[in-house]
Write a protein that holds these residues in place. Structure first.
Motif, PDB file in Angstrom:
ATOM      1  N   LEU A  79       0.809  -1.218   0.000  1.00 24.03           N
ATOM      2  CA  LEU A  79       0.000   0.000   0.000  1.00 24.03           C
ATOM      3  C   LEU A  79       0.837   1.261   0.000  1.00 24.03           C
ATOM      4  CD1 LEU A  79      -3.097  -0.539   2.255  1.00 24.03           C
ATOM      5  CD2 LEU A  79      -3.026   0.158  -0.101  1.00 24.03           C
TER       6      LEU A  79
ATOM      7  N   ALA B  71     -14.858   8.220  -0.504  1.00 27.17           N
ATOM      8  CA  ALA B  71     -15.059   6.869  -0.005  1.00 27.17           C
ATOM      9  C   ALA B  71     -13.725   6.144   0.115  1.00 27.17           C
ATOM     10  CB  ALA B  71     -15.995   6.108  -0.940  1.00 27.17           C
ATOM     11  N   ARG B  72     -12.865   6.329  -0.866  1.00 27.75           N
ATOM     12  CA  ARG B  72     -11.576   5.626  -0.850  1.00 27.75           C
ATOM     13  C   ARG B  72     -10.596   6.263   0.118  1.00 27.75           C
ATOM     14  NH1 ARG B  72     -14.201   5.111  -5.633  1.00 27.75           N
ATOM     15  NH2 ARG B  72     -14.007   3.057  -6.570  1.00 27.75           N
TER      16      ARG B  72
ATOM     17  N   LEU C  97     -11.225   7.750   2.868  1.00 28.49           N
ATOM     18  CA  LEU C  97     -11.559   7.395   4.247  1.00 28.49           C
ATOM     19  C   LEU C  97     -10.873   6.111   4.665  1.00 28.49           C
ATOM     20  CD1 LEU C  97     -13.321   7.548   6.817  1.00 28.49           C
ATOM     21  CD2 LEU C  97     -15.045   6.294   5.590  1.00 28.49           C
ATOM     22  N   GLU C  98     -11.064   5.051   3.885  1.00 22.94           N
ATOM     23  CA  GLU C  98     -10.485   3.760   4.244  1.00 22.94           C
ATOM     24  C   GLU C  98      -8.971   3.825   4.261  1.00 22.94           C
ATOM     25  OE1 GLU C  98     -13.037   0.524   5.152  1.00 22.94           O
ATOM     26  OE2 GLU C  98     -10.879   0.542   4.926  1.00 22.94           O
ATOM     27  N   LEU C  99      -8.405   4.431   3.226  1.00 25.14           N
ATOM     28  CA  LEU C  99      -6.954   4.452   3.100  1.00 25.14           C
ATOM     29  C   LEU C  99      -6.315   5.211   4.246  1.00 25.14           C
ATOM     30  CD1 LEU C  99      -4.689   3.583   1.277  1.00 25.14           C
ATOM     31  CD2 LEU C  99      -4.861   5.753   0.105  1.00 25.14           C
TER      32      LEU C  99
ATOM     33  N   CYS D 117      -7.598   6.010   7.224  1.00 23.17           N
ATOM     34  CA  CYS D 117      -7.775   5.387   8.525  1.00 23.17           C
ATOM     35  C   CYS D 117      -6.806   4.238   8.702  1.00 23.17           C
ATOM     36  CB  CYS D 117      -9.214   4.884   8.699  1.00 23.17           C
ATOM     37  SG  CYS D 117     -10.294   6.182   9.254  1.00 23.17           S
ATOM     38  N   HIS D 118      -6.549   3.526   7.624  1.00 17.03           N
ATOM     39  CA  HIS D 118      -5.618   2.421   7.726  1.00 17.03           C
ATOM     40  C   HIS D 118      -4.205   2.922   7.934  1.00 17.03           C
ATOM     41  CE1 HIS D 118      -2.979  -0.768   6.023  1.00 17.03           C
ATOM     42  NE2 HIS D 118      -3.789  -1.521   6.728  1.00 17.03           N
TER      43      HIS D 118
ATOM     44  N   ASN E 153      -5.849   1.464  12.655  1.00 14.18           N
ATOM     45  CA  ASN E 153      -7.015   0.617  12.883  1.00 14.18           C
ATOM     46  C   ASN E 153      -7.860   0.988  14.077  1.00 14.18           C
ATOM     47  OD1 ASN E 153      -6.393  -0.837  10.643  1.00 14.18           O
ATOM     48  ND2 ASN E 153      -5.118  -2.264  11.734  1.00 14.18           N
ATOM     49  N   ARG E 154      -8.157   2.258  14.205  1.00  9.66           N
ATOM     50  CA  ARG E 154      -9.180   2.645  15.152  1.00  9.66           C
ATOM     51  C   ARG E 154     -10.234   3.414  14.360  1.00  9.66           C
ATOM     52  NH1 ARG E 154      -7.837   1.044  19.703  1.00  9.66           N
ATOM     53  NH2 ARG E 154      -9.612   1.913  20.774  1.00  9.66           N
ATOM     54  N   ARG E 155     -11.484   3.064  14.584  1.00  8.99           N
ATOM     55  CA  ARG E 155     -12.532   3.741  13.807  1.00  8.99           C
ATOM     56  C   ARG E 155     -13.008   4.990  14.537  1.00  8.99           C
ATOM     57  NH1 ARG E 155     -16.965   1.145  14.231  1.00  8.99           N
ATOM     58  NH2 ARG E 155     -16.211  -0.367  15.690  1.00  8.99           N
TER      59      ARG E 155
ATOM     60  N   ASN F 155     -19.658   7.409   4.318  1.00  3.89           N
ATOM     61  CA  ASN F 155     -19.132   6.065   4.433  1.00  3.89           C
ATOM     62  C   ASN F 155     -18.714   5.740   5.847  1.00  3.89           C
ATOM     63  OD1 ASN F 155     -19.100   4.635   1.793  1.00  3.89           O
ATOM     64  ND2 ASN F 155     -18.243   6.574   1.189  1.00  3.89           N
ATOM     65  N   ALA F 156     -18.444   6.762   6.657  1.00  9.76           N
ATOM     66  CA  ALA F 156     -18.106   6.482   8.047  1.00  9.76           C
ATOM     67  C   ALA F 156     -19.353   6.311   8.880  1.00  9.76           C
ATOM     68  CB  ALA F 156     -17.259   7.617   8.608  1.00  9.76           C
TER      69      ALA F 156
END
Lengths: 194, 135
Positions: free
Chosen positions: A18, A64-65, A67-69, A71-72, A77-79, A154-155
């Motif tokens: 990544l 949308a993308r 957000l995931e990227l 956060c990772h 890895n905490r939401r 998305n969150a």
């Protein structure tokens, strides 16, 4: 060339790592791409609100993308489960990665409980854009509004997000404000979670 | 090591976007869809639990006979659900994290619509390899 290592070629994109995300993209390249995006969409629609909707949809896919990227990458890895948490995530982390700096300010609306505003002196996407008089209230920041909307929805915090020009005294160019209006269920859930 | 496991990725709206049988269990003829039923039933629990904690892994949230459901929720509320019968917590956590990375990579594809089924066979192969490694 001195110093060029061999870049490892991966057979499939799922195998590529990544990456840390330290890459920067040239502003002029982005400005050209964005101007083409706006011009292309102009030929496809009949009126201004449709144009804004299209830009917003383009931004939504990015959000949308992102957000995931992010956060990772950044949050280990905490939401985010709270409203203020996700807002400050958008205001600092997302803005920093996309535009190179945190947003100028994040304010809570005084009239309504569910409104928040992110202000910026000038959005990066608008740097090379000037709106002709006959386009009225059109704002290319609808793209950025779409990005914010993508991240929030998305969150799990559905919201209506719009971009506005706010005239400021003493300055020629108006400030840009991204207005975020959260849906009913978000406020109810916030109240329930305490 | 697990002998029976079913892995499902469900989107925010509870629509399964990926399913896989991992592990070497013999398929029972009379209850072929049982894993799917159990995991669907666990979705309600996930919905409530997801908002109470900011951690991503929700560990074991439901039991059915001797089978156990473990869930991992990502940022955009995509649920990775695993139905299994062993308790190797660390292995399951690493499995979830690796699949999460795979999911992000396929999400970054601009031609992939978030929330639609993941049909890539390479994804399938990789999930199978990860399952053999960690479960």
């Amino acid at each position: 060339m001195i110093g060029t290592g061999k870049i490892k070629q991966y057979a499939n994109v799922l195998d590529k790592p990544l990456g840390k995300g330290k890459q920067e993209v040239s502003l002029s390249a982005f400005a050209f791409l964005f101007s083409e995006l706006v011009q292309y969409n102009q030929t496809q629609v009949d009126n201004i609100s449709e144009l804004e909707t299209r830009l917003e949809d383009a931004g939504y896919a990015v959000g949308a993308r992102v957000l995931e990227l992010l956060c990772h990458r950044d949050k280990g890895n905490r939401r985010e489960t709270r409203l203020l948490g996700i807002l400050s995530f958008v205001h600092s982390t997302v803005w920093k990665v996309l535009f190179g700096k945190v947003a100028d300010s994040l304010e809570k609306g005084t009239e309504h409980e569910d409104e928040y505003m992110i202000s910026e002196k000038e959005l990066l996407v608008n740097r090379f854009i000037s709106i002709p008089k006959d386009m009225g209230t059109f704002h290319c920041g609808a793209f950025v509004a779409g990005i914010v909307k993508g991240v929030l929805e998305n969150a799990g915090f559905p919201a209506v997000v719009t971009a506005h020009f706010v005239p400021v005294e003493g300055q020629q160019r108006p400030r840009t404000t991204i207005l975020i209006k959260f849906a009913e269920e978000v406020l109810r859930r916030e109240a329930r979670l305490g | 090591m697990t002998t029976a496991a079913c892995f499902i990725i469900a989107s925010r709206n509870d629509i399964p976007i990926y399913e896989a049988e991992v592990g070497s269990a013999a398929k029972r003829e009379d209850a072929a869809q049982l894993p799917q039923f159990i995991l669907q039933a666990a979705l309600d629990i996930v919905q409530d639990l997801a908002w109470t904690t900011s951690a991503m892994i929700l560990k074991t949230i439901d039991k059915f006979n001797d089978l156990v459901v473990s869930v991992y929720v990502t940022d955009d509320h995509t649920r990775f659900m695993l139905l299994h019968d062993s308790r190797s917590d660390d292995g399951i956590k690493s499995f979830f994290q690796e699949v999460h990375e795979l999911y992000i990579k396929s999400l970054l594809n601009p031609l992939y619509l978030p929330g639609s089924r993941i049909t890539s066979s390479h994804f399938n192969t990789k999930v199978g390899a990860l399952a053999r490694k960690y479960l």
